[in-house]
Design an enzyme around this catalytic site. Structure first.
Site, PDB file in Angstrom:
ATOM      1  N   GLY A  67      33.885  37.735  44.232  1.00 43.59           N
ATOM      2  CA  GLY A  67      34.690  38.921  43.908  1.00 43.59           C
ATOM      3  C   GLY A  67      35.380  39.453  45.137  1.00 43.59           C
ATOM      4  N   ASN A  68      35.900  40.666  45.044  1.00 43.67           N
ATOM      5  CA  ASN A  68      36.541  41.288  46.205  1.00 43.67           C
ATOM      6  C   ASN A  68      36.328  42.796  46.143  1.00 43.67           C
ATOM      7  OD1 ASN A  68      38.899  42.526  44.748  1.00 43.67           O
ATOM      8  ND2 ASN A  68      39.193  40.372  44.213  1.00 43.67           N
TER       9      ASN A  68
END
Ligand code: PMT
Length: 418
Positions: free
Chosen positions: A223-224
């Protein structure tokens, strides 16, 4: 109040035309500036607005209800309970195009922030669905108190337009911030809100926000750091101008704006499916989401055990939603505007502009917003952003502004192209 909290405002040329025929609720609360609000009432009525004045008990200690009745030609409302089956706060709230609170005391701002509804003014404001303009007026100490500042922030977060206060002479003989803005400025803000609240009426805008999470196993993902705020502010700005907005958002803790349809997704594939489902009806599609570029080619059904050692993860690309929308015909309306973002590690406006133009061509987008994600005050997770907006009509350097201001600048650009 610092610049980051002030909404972007640009004056409307013909204030009277914007107010003509509009149903305006003018809520007068208890401060000395109430006498100046008589000029607001007169200005609204002279512009052809249908003005209904609500006064709190404290307001009546400063100005008589008869003043407002004479200026507006309408009865003035003070009581929460009507006679018989009447429910005044619901009747007043329904059908209102705009509510103005002036002067807004610290107490009335607090009631609005907390959703208290113990008199006609507060109950009506909790019921309205229209835009709200608030003109605070109070002593400097009350304005600067952390409680008031927090309450004002809550109102701004919900899209309330706050005008002023300004610095100047106060009733106690003191000087400082807390003085209500002049009546003409309140009328100008009202006109601007009404103009803005209509120019995207009938348009459908699809916005994506937040990051995607690509699973590795039931508990781990790629993810980020995207919080979703940038896309949420774009959705809010479009909704405030009358558009029907759908927000497709990855996992996010930021509350979405009221009045916007929200679809929650986790992965790039889920986001693509939802976007493609809705793209055919959208007049504009704004891709502010930080979609993961890669995902694990396989994901384990059971949690990977640490004891088994570091896993080897084969990555594969996720669908490039923006590029597909830009290059494949038949998915979206041929007349629709496609907007993408470019997350770049470049604070320099010239470099950002070149990268924005490059990405605009590569992705087949009409507009690219290139933002700097390398500085601590710009990009992921923070409330401000440094960006340029590149479109068919050139590049604008927006500079470092709040995400709300950037969203407004972008929606302005989209509105012009539409
Ligand atoms: O959410 P916040 O905390 O407020 O942060 C905002 C933000 C920094 C995430 C936002 O302003 C932003 O820059 N969003 C785009 C991030 C990104 O993915 O940039 P990119 O340069 O990698 O992608 C370019 C464009 O392609 C983007 O519009 C993206 O949505 C789109 N894309 C990317 C990959 C992919 N598989 N599909 C896509 O559609």
């Amino acid at each position: 109040m610092d610049d980051a909290h002030l909404p972007d405002r640009s004056p409307v040329a013909d204030v009277a035309a914007a107010l003509q025929g509009k149903k305006v609720l003018l809520c007068v609360t208890g401060g000395i500036a109430a006498y100046k609000v008589a000029y607001v009432a007169r200005g609204l009525a002279q512009s052809g607005a249908d003005v209904r004045v609500i006064m709190t008990r404290s307001a009546e200690r400063f100005v008589g209800a008869q003043t407002f009745a004479s200026l507006t030609g309408n009865k003035v409302y003070t009581e929460l309970f009507g006679e018989g089956p009447d429910v005044p706060h619901v009747e007043l709230a329904r059908g209102a195009d705009l509510a103005i609170v002036a002067p807004a005391t610290a107490n009335s701002v607090a009631k609005m922030a907390l959703g208290i509804a113990d008199d006609l003014f507060s109950a009506t404001l909790l019921t309205v669905r229209c835009p709200i303009v608030v003109a605070p007026a109070m002593h400097t100490e009350m304005w600067e108190n952390a409680a008031t500042q927090h309450n004002v922030h809550l109102l701004l977060e919900r899209g309330v337009i706050v005008v002023g206060p300004v610095s100047g002479a106060l009733s106690s003989g003191d000087e400082g911030p807390g003085r209500m803005v002049e009546p003409d400025e309140i009328l100008g803000a009202a006109a601007e809100v009404l103009v803005r609240s209509q120019d995207l009426a009938g348009k459908r805008i699809l916005v994506t926000a937040g990051g995607t999470q690509e699973p590795i196993d039931p508990v781990r993902f790629i993810g980020n750091r995207s919080s979703g705020l940038m896309g949420i502010e774009i959705a809010r700005a479009a909704h405030e101008r009358g558009a029907k907005v759908t927000l497709v958002i990855g996992p996010s803790n930021v509350p979405p704006p009221p009045g916007v349809d929200v679809i929650r997704v986790k992965t790039a594939q889920e986001m693509r499916d939802e976007v493609f489902e809705l793209a055919g009806d959208a007049d504009a599609i704004v891709k502010a989401a930080a979609v993961a570029d890669w995902r694990s080619a396989e994901h384990a059904d059971q949690k990977l055990k640490k004891a088994a050692g570091p896993p080897e993860i084969d990555l594969e690309p996720t669908p490039d939603i923006l590029s597909e929308l830009g290059h494949s015909g038949g998915i979206r309306k041929p007349t629709s505007i496609l907007v993408g973002f470019a997350a770049e590690t470049q604070p320099d406006a010239g470099a950002l502009s070149a990268l924005a133009e490059e990405k605009r061509a590569a992705k087949g987008a009409d507009i690219i917003v290139a933002n700097d994600v390398s500085s601590p005050d710009s990009g992921f997770e923070v409330p401000t952003n440094r960006a340029v907006i590149a479109g068919p009509d050139g590049v604008i350097d927006v500079g470092l502004v709040t995400k709300r201001a950037l969203a407004k600048a972008l929606v302005d650009r989209i509105a012009k192209l539409l």
